[in-house]
Design an enzyme around this catalytic site. Structure first.
Site, short mmCIF file in Angstrom:
data_model
loop_
_atom_site.label_atom_id
_atom_site.label_comp_id
_atom_site.label_asym_id
_atom_site.label_seq_id
_atom_site.Cartn_x
_atom_site.Cartn_y
_atom_site.Cartn_z
N SER A 1 0.88 -1.18 0.15
CA SER A 1 -0.02 -0.13 -0.24
C SER A 1 0.92 1.34 0.06
CB SER A 1 -0.80 0.01 1.23
OG SER A 1 -1.49 1.17 1.51
N HIS B 1 -1.22 -1.36 -4.46
CA HIS B 1 -2.49 -0.97 -3.77
C HIS B 1 -2.67 0.73 -3.35
CE1 HIS B 1 -6.44 -1.90 -1.40
NE2 HIS B 1 -5.75 -0.74 -0.65
N ASP C 1 -4.89 3.61 -1.97
CA ASP C 1 -6.09 4.01 -1.44
C ASP C 1 -6.67 5.34 -1.59
OD1 ASP C 1 -6.40 1.93 0.52
OD2 ASP C 1 -4.64 2.50 1.38
N MET D 1 -9.20 8.45 -0.81
CA MET D 1 -10.08 8.75 0.25
C MET D 1 -10.44 10.27 -0.23
SD MET D 1 -7.96 7.36 3.66
CE MET D 1 -7.04 5.89 3.41
N HIS E 1 -8.41 1.23 -4.33
CA HIS E 1 -9.36 0.79 -3.51
C HIS E 1 -10.08 2.30 -3.09
CE1 HIS E 1 -10.22 -0.08 1.19
NE2 HIS E 1 -11.22 0.18 0.46
N MET F 1 -12.18 4.68 -1.14
CA MET F 1 -13.14 4.91 0.01
C MET F 1 -13.50 6.28 -0.21
SD MET F 1 -10.35 3.50 2.61
CE MET F 1 -8.90 3.44 1.65
N MET G 1 -12.12 -5.56 5.25
CA MET G 1 -11.11 -4.55 5.86
C MET G 1 -11.09 -5.10 7.38
SD MET G 1 -10.51 -2.13 4.07
CE MET G 1 -9.88 -0.95 5.38
N GLY H 1 -9.57 4.32 6.64
CA GLY H 1 -9.50 6.03 6.73
C GLY H 1 -8.03 6.32 6.97
N GLY I 1 -3.74 4.67 7.73
CA GLY I 1 -2.81 3.62 7.54
C GLY I 1 -2.42 3.26 8.89
N ASP J 1 -7.21 -6.12 4.13
CA ASP J 1 -6.27 -4.84 4.20
C ASP J 1 -6.59 -4.25 5.71
OD1 ASP J 1 -5.54 -2.26 3.85
OD2 ASP J 1 -6.91 -1.73 2.42
N GLY K 1 -3.46 -3.72 8.98
CA GLY K 1 -2.75 -4.41 10.08
C GLY K 1 -1.96 -5.67 9.57
#
Length: 228
Positions: A8, A31, A33, A35, A64, A66, A135, A140, A142, A173, A175
């Site tokens: 990511s 990946h 993200d 947002m 991805h 969001m 998820m 929202g 990392g 996705d 942790g």
């Protein structure tokens, strides 16, 4: 290959994104993200950065989204050249129509579920998808800790996929690290998004290889494992 690792770039150095993409050469996907500070309380990369990354790397992009109103915006990411586009079930007004449009634009269609969103109401939609994202943190930001309570949900999702005999990738996705990836794989995941567990290491490419080896030790012999 029974497992995929998707680093990511949310955990990368944003001032050096082209170099950071090159640093994980050998990863299965990159990946990204996206947002919008509405669907989630954070604002990150958007279409201009995605278009720049597409020119800077040969690694396919796993976007991805969001964001609110993915029905309007998601097809544009597929049209731009993203290899996989994920929208959130909680935000999509017409998920089947949206998945079909993403596929029509040439990308893999994926749907994401927040931790509190159950999989069971979406069982009939699974054949319309190429991947489902569970998820394992609240979307929202990392760097969050993995939510172990998501493991039963991953197992239930894998059971549904197997019940319908679908060639559907199951992504996790949040942790994901050397201490959690094997638990995710045991539960049924085969695509793993890793941020700080890759970009926080001295050698990100080696971290990708190590995480993949961990996951494949678990997934290689699984009856549901499919080629990617």
């Amino acid at each position: 290959m029974a497992a995929q690792i998707n680093p990511s770039i949310l955990s990368a150095d944003f001032a050096r994104l082209a170099e950071e993409a090159e640093a994980v050469k050998g990863a299965d996907w990159l990946h990204v993200d996206v947002m919008d500070n509405h669907f989630v309380p954070n604002l990150t990369l958007g279409m201009p950065i995605v278009e720049s990354l597409l020119k800077a790397t040969d690694t396919p992009l796993d976007c991805h989204l969001m964001i609110e109103d993915p029905d309007r915006w998601a097809p544009q990411y597929a049209e731009a050249g993203a290899g996989s586009v994920t929208f959130h079930a909680e935000a999509a007004a017409a998920p089947v129509r949206l998945a079909r449009e993403i596929r029509r634009q040439g990308a893999r269609a994926s749907m994401a579920l927040k931790p509190a969103t159950p999989i069971e109401p979406f069982e009939d939609l699974l054949p319309e998808l190429d991947m489902l994202l569970i998820m394992t943190v609240e979307p929202g930001f990392g760097g969050q800790a993995f939510l172990d309570i998501m493991l039963p949900k991953i197992r239930r999702t894998r059971e549904l996929i197997s019940r319908h005999n679908l060639q559907l990738w199951l992504q996790v996705d949040g942790g994901v690290s050397e201490s959690t990836i094997e638990r995710c794989a045991e539960a049924g995941a085969d695509v793993f998004v890793a941020g700080s567990a890759v970009y926080g290491m001295d050698d990100p490419a080696a971290a990708v290889r190590s995480l993949r080896a961990q996951a494949e030790r678990v997934t290689a012999g699984a009856p549901w494992a499919c080629a990617h």
